[in-house]
Design an enzyme around this catalytic site. Structure first.
Site, PDB file in Angstrom:
ATOM      1  N   LYS A  16       0.845  -1.212   0.000  1.00 13.25           N
ATOM      2  CA  LYS A  16       0.000   0.000   0.000  1.00 13.25           C
ATOM      3  C   LYS A  16       0.875   1.257   0.000  1.00 13.25           C
ATOM      4  O   LYS A  16       0.664   2.164  -0.798  1.00 13.25           O
ATOM      5  CB  LYS A  16      -0.931   0.017   1.235  1.00 13.25           C
ATOM      6  CG  LYS A  16      -1.838  -1.206   1.346  1.00 13.25           C
ATOM      7  CD  LYS A  16      -2.763  -1.119   2.545  1.00 13.25           C
ATOM      8  CE  LYS A  16      -2.056  -1.140   3.892  1.00 13.25           C
ATOM      9  NZ  LYS A  16      -1.344  -2.401   4.202  1.00 13.25           N
ATOM     10  N   ARG A  91      -9.801   1.151   8.884  1.00 11.16           N
ATOM     11  CA  ARG A  91      -9.355  -0.206   9.174  1.00 11.16           C
ATOM     12  C   ARG A  91     -10.391  -0.992   9.954  1.00 11.16           C
ATOM     13  O   ARG A  91     -10.163  -2.157  10.271  1.00 11.16           O
ATOM     14  CB  ARG A  91      -8.105  -0.114  10.022  1.00 11.16           C
ATOM     15  CG  ARG A  91      -6.894  -0.684   9.360  1.00 11.16           C
ATOM     16  CD  ARG A  91      -5.728  -0.291  10.219  1.00 11.16           C
ATOM     17  NE  ARG A  91      -4.600  -1.099   9.991  1.00 11.16           N
ATOM     18  CZ  ARG A  91      -3.472  -0.653   9.471  1.00 11.16           C
ATOM     19  NH1 ARG A  91      -3.360   0.584   9.098  1.00 11.16           N
ATOM     20  NH2 ARG A  91      -2.456  -1.464   9.336  1.00 11.16           N
ATOM     21  N   ARG A 130      11.717  -5.923   4.850  1.00 14.07           N
ATOM     22  CA  ARG A 130      11.484  -4.480   4.629  1.00 14.07           C
ATOM     23  C   ARG A 130      12.480  -3.632   5.420  1.00 14.07           C
ATOM     24  O   ARG A 130      12.780  -3.911   6.566  1.00 14.07           O
ATOM     25  CB  ARG A 130      10.073  -4.103   5.043  1.00 14.07           C
ATOM     26  CG  ARG A 130       9.863  -2.592   5.011  1.00 14.07           C
ATOM     27  CD  ARG A 130       8.424  -2.185   5.067  1.00 14.07           C
ATOM     28  NE  ARG A 130       7.740  -2.649   6.249  1.00 14.07           N
ATOM     29  CZ  ARG A 130       6.446  -2.471   6.468  1.00 14.07           C
ATOM     30  NH1 ARG A 130       5.706  -1.872   5.556  1.00 14.07           N
ATOM     31  NH2 ARG A 130       5.882  -2.902   7.567  1.00 14.07           N
ATOM     32  N   ARG A 163      11.342  -1.904  11.108  1.00 16.34           N
ATOM     33  CA  ARG A 163      10.278  -1.499  12.026  1.00 16.34           C
ATOM     34  C   ARG A 163      10.126  -2.499  13.167  1.00 16.34           C
ATOM     35  O   ARG A 163      10.251  -3.702  12.957  1.00 16.34           O
ATOM     36  CB  ARG A 163       8.947  -1.409  11.259  1.00 16.34           C
ATOM     37  CG  ARG A 163       8.652  -0.026  10.770  1.00 16.34           C
ATOM     38  CD  ARG A 163       7.495   0.062   9.844  1.00 16.34           C
ATOM     39  NE  ARG A 163       6.259  -0.604  10.260  1.00 16.34           N
ATOM     40  CZ  ARG A 163       5.122  -0.526   9.588  1.00 16.34           C
ATOM     41  NH1 ARG A 163       5.068   0.195   8.481  1.00 16.34           N
ATOM     42  NH2 ARG A 163       4.052  -1.164   9.992  1.00 16.34           N
ATOM     43  N   ARG A 174      -0.518  -9.266  13.347  1.00 16.39           N
ATOM     44  CA  ARG A 174      -1.087  -8.187  12.509  1.00 16.39           C
ATOM     45  C   ARG A 174      -1.964  -8.783  11.407  1.00 16.39           C
ATOM     46  O   ARG A 174      -2.993  -8.225  11.045  1.00 16.39           O
ATOM     47  CB  ARG A 174       0.031  -7.345  11.901  1.00 16.39           C
ATOM     48  CG  ARG A 174       0.646  -6.388  12.912  1.00 16.39           C
ATOM     49  CD  ARG A 174       1.980  -5.842  12.432  1.00 16.39           C
ATOM     50  NE  ARG A 174       1.894  -5.054  11.222  1.00 16.39           N
ATOM     51  CZ  ARG A 174       2.928  -4.760  10.446  1.00 16.39           C
ATOM     52  NH1 ARG A 174       4.141  -5.189  10.761  1.00 16.39           N
ATOM     53  NH2 ARG A 174       2.765  -4.032   9.366  1.00 16.39           N
TER      54      ARG A 174
END
Ligand code: AP5
Length: 224
Positions: A16, A91, A130, A163, A174
């Protein structure tokens, strides 16, 4: 030119943020990413950040009332008058309803909810690789999209970080939260005729081309 009021939907790690970065550049739209807003609040030690931190570290959603006000206020600013890209909001059904109410109040309408689809295994692979630029949030992946020089952002030379919520056990949680609380919004926007689906397992450039072509068609249909 008509307004482009866009929502990015999809599981964590679907891409996203990667796609939003490109759309913001293509269409010169303001970009409101709730994850970035919350992480900045945590870094600043603001009240919002202090309240959000423990939820985020666990991989849970922050309560609706904490985040909804932040976003609905931004939509009522001159900056967002010609459109916006919302990433990570809404969300939950509650957030989607609050967004609908604000959009109605402003006499506007959403252009589309862009759903980027990838399966859970791919999410885990992507998020473990990431890396994010500490200064401006530019995104990399150690295998699929590495920086030219390891650990350093190509754009601004700042350090790349992992992160806290990209640890494998938090990523799994998540994903559960996504399936339980956010996936129902797919139906919510589909029923309203606003949902557009994209295969997020294709290369970033291909996903981007598909989204751009879809938006061009939507604009043409609007003008007919
Ligand atoms: P947030 O920051 O919004 O995280 P997220 O939705 O889990 O999404 P991500 O940022 O992890 O993934 P992405 O889809 O943007 O993927 P990306 O482009 O980075 O939220 C974090 C937390 O904040 C939440 O858990 C919650 O606690 C809180 N929060 C936020 N909003 C909230 C709300 N509205 N209500 C309540 N709580 C809220 O890509 C991922 C990686 O894959 C990158 O390395 C990238 O380079 C790579 N990649 C991207 N596309 C491709 C591709 N096509 N092929 C291969 N690799 C790719």
């Amino acid at each position: 030119m008509s307004e482009l009021n866009l929502i990015m939907l999809g599981p964590p790690g679907a891409g996203k943020g990667t796609q939003a970065e490109r759309l913001v550049e293509d269409f010169e739209l303001p970009y409101y990413a709730t994850g970035d807003i919350l992480r900045a609040a945590v870094r600043d030690g603001s009240e919002l950040g202090r309240e959000a931190k423990e939820h985020m570290d666990r991989g849970d959603l922050v309560p609706d009332e904490l985040i909804t006000k932040v976003i609905v206020e931004r939509l009522d600013t001159p900056e967002a008058a010609d459109g916006f890209v919302l990433d990570g909001f809404p969300r939950t059904r509650g957030q989607a309803q609050s967004l609908d109410e604000q959009i109605d109040r402003l006499g506007r309408r959403l252009t589309a909810a862009l759903l980027i689809e990838v399966d859970d295994d791919e999410v885990v692979r992507r998020l473990s690789g990431r890396r994010v630029c500490a200064a401006n949030g530019h995104l990399y992946h150690v295998d699929h999209d590495p920086p030219k020089s390891e650990g350093v952002c190509d754009e601004d030379g700042s350090a790349l970080e992992q992160r806290d919520d990209d640890r494998p056990e938090t990523v799994k949680h998540r994903l559960e939260v996504y399936h339980e609380q956010t996936q129902p919004l797919v139906e919510f926007y589909d029923e309203r005729g606003m949902l557009r689906r994209f295969n997020g397992s294709r290369k970033p450039g291909e996903v981007h081309d598909h989204i751009k072509a879809t938006l061009a068609t939507l604009r043409l249909e609007e003008e007919l």
